[in-house]
Design an enzyme around this catalytic site. Structure first.
Site, mmCIF file in Angstrom:
data_model
loop_
_atom_site.group_PDB
_atom_site.id
_atom_site.type_symbol
_atom_site.label_atom_id
_atom_site.label_comp_id
_atom_site.label_asym_id
_atom_site.label_seq_id
_atom_site.Cartn_x
_atom_site.Cartn_y
_atom_site.Cartn_z
ATOM 1 N N HIS A 1 -35.933 -35.017 61.454
ATOM 2 C CA HIS A 1 -36.881 -36.066 61.884
ATOM 3 C C HIS A 1 -37.410 -36.863 60.677
ATOM 4 C CE1 HIS A 1 -39.867 -37.194 65.303
ATOM 5 N NE2 HIS A 1 -39.686 -38.220 64.478
ATOM 6 N N ARG B 1 -36.505 -39.655 70.414
ATOM 7 C CA ARG B 1 -37.376 -38.486 70.493
ATOM 8 C C ARG B 1 -36.587 -37.363 71.120
ATOM 9 N NH1 ARG B 1 -40.466 -39.909 67.370
ATOM 10 N NH2 ARG B 1 -42.727 -39.943 67.359
ATOM 11 N N GLU C 1 -38.345 -29.529 68.780
ATOM 12 C CA GLU C 1 -38.335 -29.457 67.312
ATOM 13 C C GLU C 1 -39.674 -28.951 66.778
ATOM 14 O OE1 GLU C 1 -37.537 -33.791 66.833
ATOM 15 O OE2 GLU C 1 -39.379 -33.843 65.688
HETATM 16 C C1 DGY Z 1 -42.341 -42.126 64.523
HETATM 17 O O1 DGY Z 1 -43.029 -42.883 63.855
HETATM 18 O O2 DGY Z 1 -42.437 -42.033 65.748
HETATM 19 C C2 DGY Z 1 -41.382 -41.288 63.773
HETATM 20 O O3 DGY Z 1 -40.497 -40.661 64.642
HETATM 21 C C3 DGY Z 1 -42.127 -40.279 62.942
HETATM 22 O O4 DGY Z 1 -42.770 -39.382 63.772
#
Ligand code: DGY
Length: 335
Positions: A286, A239, A268
């Site tokens: 992402h 993240r 982001e």
């Molecule tokens: C998740 O599932 O956390 C991916 O990063 C998509 O947001």
């Protein structure tokens, strides 16, 4: 009257159809991201919400919508949900684990390989018409097979990456996680626990898959980057915020780190401007879980969570992947 639910973003028709068998569905086919105020207002009268990482669920929003009983995230990460606020108010929150594990691990591995083997740099060079001859050292990068793969965060996705490295590429796999895996799991994925400093110092390729929390904010910053080998690569599919993007850009520019692969960013969809100008980084928007089959599985799982959380379908009252199952007790609000 059937309960109303909000589907905050555009999603597969199949998902809308499944929800519509139980609920009045307020969809967002234009896929415009709702502002926090619009989201709060649009949730008025809704029993549940199908959300993505773009929608922030916090105490103020829940207090403005005391009728809300379930928020179901189409993502495994849930940085966007204040889980304590949900739990305190008896609101069920869910995510979408497991269905994306292998797809996300594939992507993490691909990004790591792209960084190590300088694939994006080479492509940009070619597209710019700069390829006029073969040279012995042109885009010579780092070896992947047989190298040391370091994994920071060893949950399901970390383990899937470890398997790829150990079994597919003959890599030595080391990992750091707050809790060490059982010996049997360590043996299965062929990975060895090390402390964080050792992980940083010994990894040829560091892949970060630790979930975001205040405790993991800037888990890798300037001090940690300084421990890494100048020949190493760093890949972040966790993240935004786990890595200090500004510090990373500086390390890349100064070649204190060979290359990076990033799928997630602080703030982001904005990307730190320095990352956009350093050549030795592969940037993707992402998309680690974005295979068609996996995105469909994630969306259907989020829908099934919503259906079950609101007391419908074959799993009524037992959503498959709750984050705070304690709110499913009979005393949960609105039930
Ligand atoms: C998740 O599932 O956390 C991916 O990063 C998509 O947001």
């Amino acid at each position: 009257m059937r309960p109303q639910v909000l589907v905050a973003r555009a999603v597969f028709d199949e998902v809308l159809e499944r929800l519509a068998t139980h609920f009045e569905v307020d969809a967002n086919p234009d896929d415009r991201i709702l502002t926090p105020t619009e989201l709060r207002d649009r949730l008025r009268g809704k029993a549940g919400a199908f959300i993505t990482g773009s929608e922030r669920i916090d105490a103020a929003l829940l207090d403005a919508n005391p009728q809300l009983r379930a928020v179901c995230n189409m993502a495994v990460g849930y940085k966007n949900i204040d889980l304590d606020a949900c739990t305190e108010r008896g609101v069920l929150a869910s995510n979408t684990p497991d269905v994306l594990t292998e797809t996300t691990a594939d992507f993490g591995f691909a990004l790591m390989m792209a960084a190590a083997r300088r694939i994006a740099e080479g492509e940009h060079f070619l597209r710019a018409g700069r390829w006029t001859k073969w040279s012995y050292d042109m885009f010579a990068g780092a070896e992947v097979h047989g190298a040391t793969l370091g994994i920071l965060g060893m949950g399901r996705i970390g383990q899937a990456i470890a398997r790829r490295g150990a079994l597919g590429f003959g890599m030595r796999v080391i990992y750091h996680n707050r809790s060490r895996l059982d010996a049997a799991v360590e043996a299965r994925v062929d990975a060895r626990w090390v402390d964080k400093a050792t992980l940083l110092a010994e990894s040829d390729h560091l892949v970060i898959v630790v979930p975001y929390s205040p405790a993991s904010h800037h888990l890798v910053g300037a001090a940690e980057l300084a421990l890494m080998k100048p020949s190493a690569t760093l890949t972040n599919i966790a993240r935004g915020g786990v890595v200090d993007d500004a510090a990373l850009a500086t390390a890349l520019r100064e070649r204190r780190l060979a290359a990076a692969g990033l799928d997630v960013f602080e703030g982001e969809p904005k990307v730190h401007p320095d990352l956009l100008t350093v050549p030795n980084v592969v940037l993707t928007p992402h998309i680690a879980s974005a295979s068609v089959a996996t995105r469909r599985a994630m969306a259907l799982l989020a829908a099934d969570n919503l259906i079950a959380a609101l007391g419908f379908g074959p799993d009524a009252g037992r959503p498959p992947t709750p984050l705070n199952p304690q709110v499913l007790q009979p005393a949960a609000r609105g039930t």
